[in-house]
Design an enzyme around this catalytic site. Structure first.
Site, mmCIF file in Angstrom:
data_model
loop_
_atom_site.group_PDB
_atom_site.id
_atom_site.type_symbol
_atom_site.label_atom_id
_atom_site.label_comp_id
_atom_site.label_asym_id
_atom_site.label_seq_id
_atom_site.Cartn_x
_atom_site.Cartn_y
_atom_site.Cartn_z
ATOM 1 N N LYS A 1 0.815 -1.218 0.000
ATOM 2 C CA LYS A 1 0.000 0.000 0.000
ATOM 3 C C LYS A 1 0.858 1.283 0.000
ATOM 4 C CE LYS A 1 -4.064 -2.065 2.167
ATOM 5 N NZ LYS A 1 -5.149 -1.843 3.172
ATOM 6 N N TYR B 1 -12.297 -1.668 -4.467
ATOM 7 C CA TYR B 1 -12.861 -1.860 -3.127
ATOM 8 C C TYR B 1 -14.387 -1.721 -3.111
ATOM 9 C CZ TYR B 1 -8.380 -2.028 -0.589
ATOM 10 O OH TYR B 1 -7.151 -2.404 -0.077
ATOM 11 N N PHE C 1 -15.766 3.881 6.198
ATOM 12 C CA PHE C 1 -14.377 4.234 5.893
ATOM 13 C C PHE C 1 -14.060 4.182 4.392
ATOM 14 C CE2 PHE C 1 -14.561 -0.297 7.073
ATOM 15 C CZ PHE C 1 -13.986 -0.904 5.958
ATOM 16 N N ARG D 1 -2.044 -14.417 4.522
ATOM 17 C CA ARG D 1 -2.755 -13.738 5.608
ATOM 18 C C ARG D 1 -1.995 -13.883 6.929
ATOM 19 N NH1 ARG D 1 -7.397 -11.628 4.089
ATOM 20 N NH2 ARG D 1 -8.399 -11.629 6.121
ATOM 21 N N THR E 1 -5.556 -7.176 10.493
ATOM 22 C CA THR E 1 -5.819 -5.927 9.756
ATOM 23 C C THR E 1 -5.373 -4.706 10.555
ATOM 24 O OG1 THR E 1 -7.738 -6.993 8.757
ATOM 25 C CG2 THR E 1 -7.619 -4.596 8.582
ATOM 26 N N ARG F 1 2.369 -6.393 9.163
ATOM 27 C CA ARG F 1 1.639 -5.251 9.730
ATOM 28 C C ARG F 1 2.164 -4.869 11.106
ATOM 29 N NH1 ARG F 1 -3.982 -7.507 7.335
ATOM 30 N NH2 ARG F 1 -4.179 -6.160 5.502
ATOM 31 N N ASN G 1 -2.199 0.343 6.626
ATOM 32 C CA ASN G 1 -1.715 -0.928 7.177
ATOM 33 C C ASN G 1 -0.813 -1.708 6.216
ATOM 34 O OD1 ASN G 1 -3.720 -1.750 5.476
ATOM 35 N ND2 ASN G 1 -4.743 -3.103 6.929
ATOM 36 N N HIS H 1 -2.357 -5.385 1.552
ATOM 37 C CA HIS H 1 -3.664 -6.026 1.378
ATOM 38 C C HIS H 1 -3.434 -7.433 0.858
ATOM 39 C CE1 HIS H 1 -7.683 -6.910 -0.203
ATOM 40 N NE2 HIS H 1 -7.051 -7.346 -1.285
ATOM 41 N N GLU I 1 -9.535 -10.421 -7.922
ATOM 42 C CA GLU I 1 -8.570 -9.340 -7.707
ATOM 43 C C GLU I 1 -7.368 -9.475 -8.647
ATOM 44 O OE1 GLU I 1 -9.809 -8.558 -3.049
ATOM 45 O OE2 GLU I 1 -7.834 -9.406 -3.465
HETATM 46 P P1 CMP Z 1 -7.609 -4.354 3.360
HETATM 47 O O1 CMP Z 1 -7.161 -5.753 3.594
HETATM 48 O O2 CMP Z 1 -6.974 -3.611 2.243
HETATM 49 O O3 CMP Z 1 -9.208 -4.365 3.103
HETATM 50 C C1 CMP Z 1 -10.005 -3.239 3.375
HETATM 51 C C2 CMP Z 1 -9.263 -2.185 4.126
HETATM 52 O O4 CMP Z 1 -10.065 -1.235 4.764
HETATM 53 C C3 CMP Z 1 -8.466 -2.825 5.241
HETATM 54 O O5 CMP Z 1 -7.393 -3.527 4.690
HETATM 55 C C4 CMP Z 1 -8.121 -1.632 6.106
HETATM 56 O O6 CMP Z 1 -6.898 -1.029 5.736
HETATM 57 C C5 CMP Z 1 -9.253 -0.685 5.792
HETATM 58 N N1 CMP Z 1 -10.101 -0.460 6.957
HETATM 59 C C6 CMP Z 1 -10.811 -1.372 7.622
HETATM 60 N N2 CMP Z 1 -11.469 -0.789 8.635
HETATM 61 C C7 CMP Z 1 -11.149 0.518 8.599
HETATM 62 C C8 CMP Z 1 -11.514 1.624 9.383
HETATM 63 N N3 CMP Z 1 -12.343 1.512 10.431
HETATM 64 N N4 CMP Z 1 -11.003 2.821 9.052
HETATM 65 C C9 CMP Z 1 -10.160 2.945 7.986
HETATM 66 N N5 CMP Z 1 -9.789 1.921 7.191
HETATM 67 C C10 CMP Z 1 -10.276 0.718 7.508
#
Ligand code: CMP
Length: 140
Positions: free
Chosen positions: A11, A51, A59, A87, A93, A104, A114, A117, A128
């Site tokens: 990311k 997404y 979010f 994973r 996450t 992470r 984070n 993905h 994807e």
């Molecule tokens: P990812 O695996 O890329 O899939 C969806 C993303 O949304 C997740 O990682 C997080 O980085 C992001 N995400 C999930 N919850 C929140 C939140 N409460 N606020 C901001 N970003 C979020």
């Protein structure tokens, strides 16, 4: 478990801090082979399409603006049980919940920023991968 492919994104927070190599080292050490990889800068519309499953989440705006804010590295990873393995090496996450030694835990800045993905299931991995790569790009 057979050889699987999964999709990964390094990311913007990680590419901005020059962490692509450090993250790839962790992926490879976990037994994942990077069989396709490209660095691109998503438009907001492209991030929103990727997404789309999260479009009703509060979010969504923050997530898609972040993902289109700077370059990402899109990847296809291959290996035994690759979806689960990826994973595991990514970690939870939210970096506050991620186990020691995970990507992470070591690199992520926050729940939103984070660093990485990874696909969560075979169906989403296939979708994807197809969003970013053609079959000709995948050289296992
Ligand atoms: P990812 O695996 O890329 O899939 C969806 C993303 O949304 C997740 O990682 C997080 O980085 C992001 N995400 C999930 N919850 C929140 C939140 N409460 N606020 C901001 N970003 C979020």
């Amino acid at each position: 478990m057979a050889i699987q492919r999964t999709f990964s994104i390094i990311k913007p927070d990680a590419t901005a801090r020059n962490l692509t190599g450090a993250i790839n080292t962790k992926l490879e050490a976990a037994g994942l082979r990077i069989v396709a990889q490209k660095r691109i800068h998503l438009s907001l519309a492209q991030a929103q399409a990727f997404y789309a499953v999260h479009s009703e989440r509060p979010f969504f705006g923050e997530l898609t603006e972040f993902m289109s804010s700077a370059p990402i590295v899109a990847q296809v990873l291959e290996g035994e049980d690759a979806i689960l393995k990826n994973r595991e090496v990514m970690g939870a996450t939210n970096p506050a919940d991620a186990a020691d030694g995970t990507i992470r835990k070591e690199f992520a800045l926050s729940l939103g920023e984070n660093s990485i993905h990874g696909s969560d299931a075979p169906e989403t991995a296939a979708e994807e991968i197809a969003y970013f790569f053609s079959g000709l790009d995948l050289v296992g």
